[in-house]
Scaffold this motif. Sequence first.
Motif, short mmCIF file in Angstrom:
data_model
loop_
_atom_site.label_atom_id
_atom_site.label_comp_id
_atom_site.label_asym_id
_atom_site.label_seq_id
_atom_site.Cartn_x
_atom_site.Cartn_y
_atom_site.Cartn_z
N VAL A 171 -0.33 -27.55 42.85
CA VAL A 171 0.34 -28.01 41.63
C VAL A 171 -0.73 -28.48 40.65
N TRP A 172 -0.76 -27.84 39.48
CA TRP A 172 -1.75 -28.17 38.45
C TRP A 172 -1.11 -28.97 37.33
N SER A 173 -1.86 -29.92 36.80
CA SER A 173 -1.44 -30.51 35.53
C SER A 173 -1.70 -29.48 34.45
N ASN A 174 -0.97 -29.53 33.37
CA ASN A 174 -1.03 -28.48 32.35
C ASN A 174 -2.06 -28.82 31.28
N PRO A 175 -3.16 -28.01 31.20
CA PRO A 175 -4.15 -28.28 30.17
C PRO A 175 -3.87 -27.52 28.89
N ASN A 176 -2.94 -26.57 28.97
CA ASN A 176 -2.74 -25.65 27.86
C ASN A 176 -1.72 -26.20 26.87
N VAL A 222 -13.72 -32.70 45.20
CA VAL A 222 -12.50 -32.57 46.00
C VAL A 222 -12.29 -33.86 46.78
N HIS A 223 -11.09 -34.41 46.71
CA HIS A 223 -10.74 -35.60 47.48
C HIS A 223 -9.72 -35.22 48.55
N VAL A 224 -10.02 -35.56 49.78
CA VAL A 224 -9.08 -35.33 50.89
C VAL A 224 -8.64 -36.69 51.40
N GLU A 225 -7.33 -36.93 51.31
CA GLU A 225 -6.80 -38.23 51.72
C GLU A 225 -5.45 -38.03 52.38
N ALA A 226 -5.35 -38.44 53.63
CA ALA A 226 -4.10 -38.29 54.39
C ALA A 226 -3.66 -36.84 54.34
N ASN A 227 -2.47 -36.57 53.84
CA ASN A 227 -1.93 -35.20 53.80
C ASN A 227 -1.98 -34.60 52.40
N LYS A 228 -3.01 -34.93 51.64
CA LYS A 228 -3.11 -34.44 50.27
C LYS A 228 -4.57 -34.12 49.95
N VAL A 229 -4.75 -33.00 49.23
CA VAL A 229 -6.06 -32.63 48.71
C VAL A 229 -5.94 -32.54 47.20
N SER A 230 -6.79 -33.24 46.49
CA SER A 230 -6.77 -33.18 45.03
C SER A 230 -8.15 -32.85 44.52
N LEU A 231 -8.18 -32.13 43.42
CA LEU A 231 -9.45 -31.84 42.77
C LEU A 231 -9.25 -31.95 41.27
N THR A 232 -10.28 -32.39 40.59
CA THR A 232 -10.25 -32.47 39.13
C THR A 232 -11.25 -31.46 38.59
N TYR A 233 -10.77 -30.64 37.69
CA TYR A 233 -11.61 -29.56 37.16
C TYR A 233 -11.57 -29.61 35.64
N SER A 234 -12.74 -29.55 35.02
CA SER A 234 -12.82 -29.53 33.56
C SER A 234 -13.68 -28.34 33.15
N THR A 257 -3.31 -30.52 42.85
CA THR A 257 -2.89 -31.28 44.03
C THR A 257 -2.26 -30.33 45.04
N PHE A 258 -2.66 -30.48 46.28
CA PHE A 258 -2.10 -29.64 47.35
C PHE A 258 -1.60 -30.55 48.46
N ASP A 259 -0.31 -30.48 48.72
CA ASP A 259 0.30 -31.26 49.81
C ASP A 259 0.18 -30.48 51.11
N VAL A 260 -0.47 -31.07 52.08
CA VAL A 260 -0.80 -30.39 53.33
C VAL A 260 0.37 -30.48 54.32
#
Length: 635
Positions: free
Chosen positions: A265-270, A233-245, A289-292
């Motif tokens: 908001v997820w990128s589409n893996p399907n 999980v990356h927390v930067e300014a007003n955004k939290v993002s995580l990469t999941y595989s 991605t989550f905008d705080v």
Amino acid sequence: MKTQVLDTLGEDGLALPAQIEAGLAANDRLKYYFSLLQVARSHADHPDRPSSSLKRERLAAGIHENGLDELVAAARQDGASYRFAGCSHLMSAIMDDARIMAAPADAEKKERLALLLKAIPHAADDKVLGSDIDTITRADDDHGDSLHRLVMDLHKVLNALQVGLAEEKIGGAAAYHLGEGDKDLVRAFMEGVNRTAPLKFDHPGLGTTATRSGTRLIIQNDIGTTDAHVIVVHVEANKVSLTYSDVHLQRLQYFQGLLEPFAVVWSNPNSNQVPTLAGGQPFFLSTATFDVKDNKDLLAYLDHLGSRLVFLIDWNHARKQLRGFLVKEDRSRLLRWAADADVGHRGFLQMGGARLIWSAVETAAVSAVRLGDRLCDVLGTESAYAFVQFVFTTASEGLRARQSDSLIRDRVRAELLNLLHTAGTRLLGTAADHAGYVFEIATAIRDQLVDPRGDTAELKDLTKRARHWEHEADLLVAGVAEAIRRRPELEPVLRLIQAADDATDSLEEATFLLSLLDDHGDRKGLEALQPMATVLVESAQEWVKALNHARHVRRHGLRDDADDFLVAIDRLVALEHDADTAERDVTVAILKTTKDFRSLHVLSKIWHGLGDASDSLKRASLILRDHVVGDVLAA
């Protein structure tokens, strides 16, 4: 702890924290590069299918080379090779980041890396063989060593070193080099993790590390024991993002569902362009991605995110363990419920998983379940779902309360016994619903005889309504027949509802015959039928009562329940005798008053139909009596 570690490393070890930080960042980039190679190859193989540029994944990995977003779309087959614009640069980046990850590793892993890097093509002409892509990106152990395999091993090394360098523990997370305000964020994440962590029971996992790299707070959790199953999980300014595989698309979709309370908001893996591991196994990658909105929003999201991770542990194992009990859709629905209710699935697995339920079936329902049956086929879809919910809850709460395994198993068995009895009660309820249609048609006939309508339209409406009731009654019989196919010990319920359905058929036919009569010319004959129809309505009422009383009869139950049932049965038998007497009176009256042969024929068929209906209800009541006395009370 940090000082002690650095002291033992000597002068060269002073750079270790920076090496770990750089290695973890390189790991994020390598995940992206591997996926980029796989997706580009897939697009080259199937250029007519939709493709993903993996832009979200690139940004989440901290890579700012926009040109990489065009690599997938431009990928083409070139004989046995694949041509990627910028492939040479990509190979160099992969080798550089692999070296960065290996910097703090031991000699053995550095030797592995040296051998693997020799096999990586430089791709000076921007071409690479498909076999080279497999050698770089495969993650299994079945085809020898690979760069991806080494990267996962190096990631574990970095994690262990990071824990060793931790300057402090925050809610159980190993943390170092944190910036201002980071502790509150790590603490919020760990409050979520710790709130649900007991639901993993003795399964390892959920180890967390936290550090700051430049403008980013990085929180990493190892989830379980699978090498590839780590979330960053990356927390930067007003955004939290995580990469999941994940190798399981269903688990990725499940995880996405767990974060639905927040506007993630997820990128589409399907898509048809998912990366694949060696052997064709799909490998799904997605970025969230989550905008705080504000700090309160940020803390709430981190808490929720941390609390959901335990439900990813052994998720696929739990899903497979449910195959013998629920249909596919309900298996996914149940696991989502278990997470949302903070019950989890690990307690179920801890108690043996499928064996916990099958052992209950073996002792409580041997005659009800045959080889190859699923529990949902025996109990019904919703009852089986409710039962497995009970099993999950009982196992989880029982283990957390330190109850004995035998007590938990006994409770599961007792619940199954209750459900099996409930299944019989439910079928008797269906028979009672059927009895309601018998009563409706009998009442309609009686009312028509007591107050005949000369309006042809009203008679047709009566016939139409009776036909509808008869059709609905047939559907209930079919439903019981299907249920009995899986519960042969309840076969008497099918026989009694089939007997009662004969009454429905006879009464529906009688309504049709009534529409053929001229009520003015046949007034005397219609009046003669009234006593018989009245007795039949009373019989239908008692039949409804008998079935409803039967639903409450239990072995060692209340004496009044059994007595009320037996009184209703006795009343039904007595009414059948009254119907026989009324039928003889009808015969005499109609023969005396009816001069027209046509009317005599129709009236004769009506009174025989009413008599057949009465006989059918008596036959059904005797089957019910034998079932309750012989199967329920004597069980």
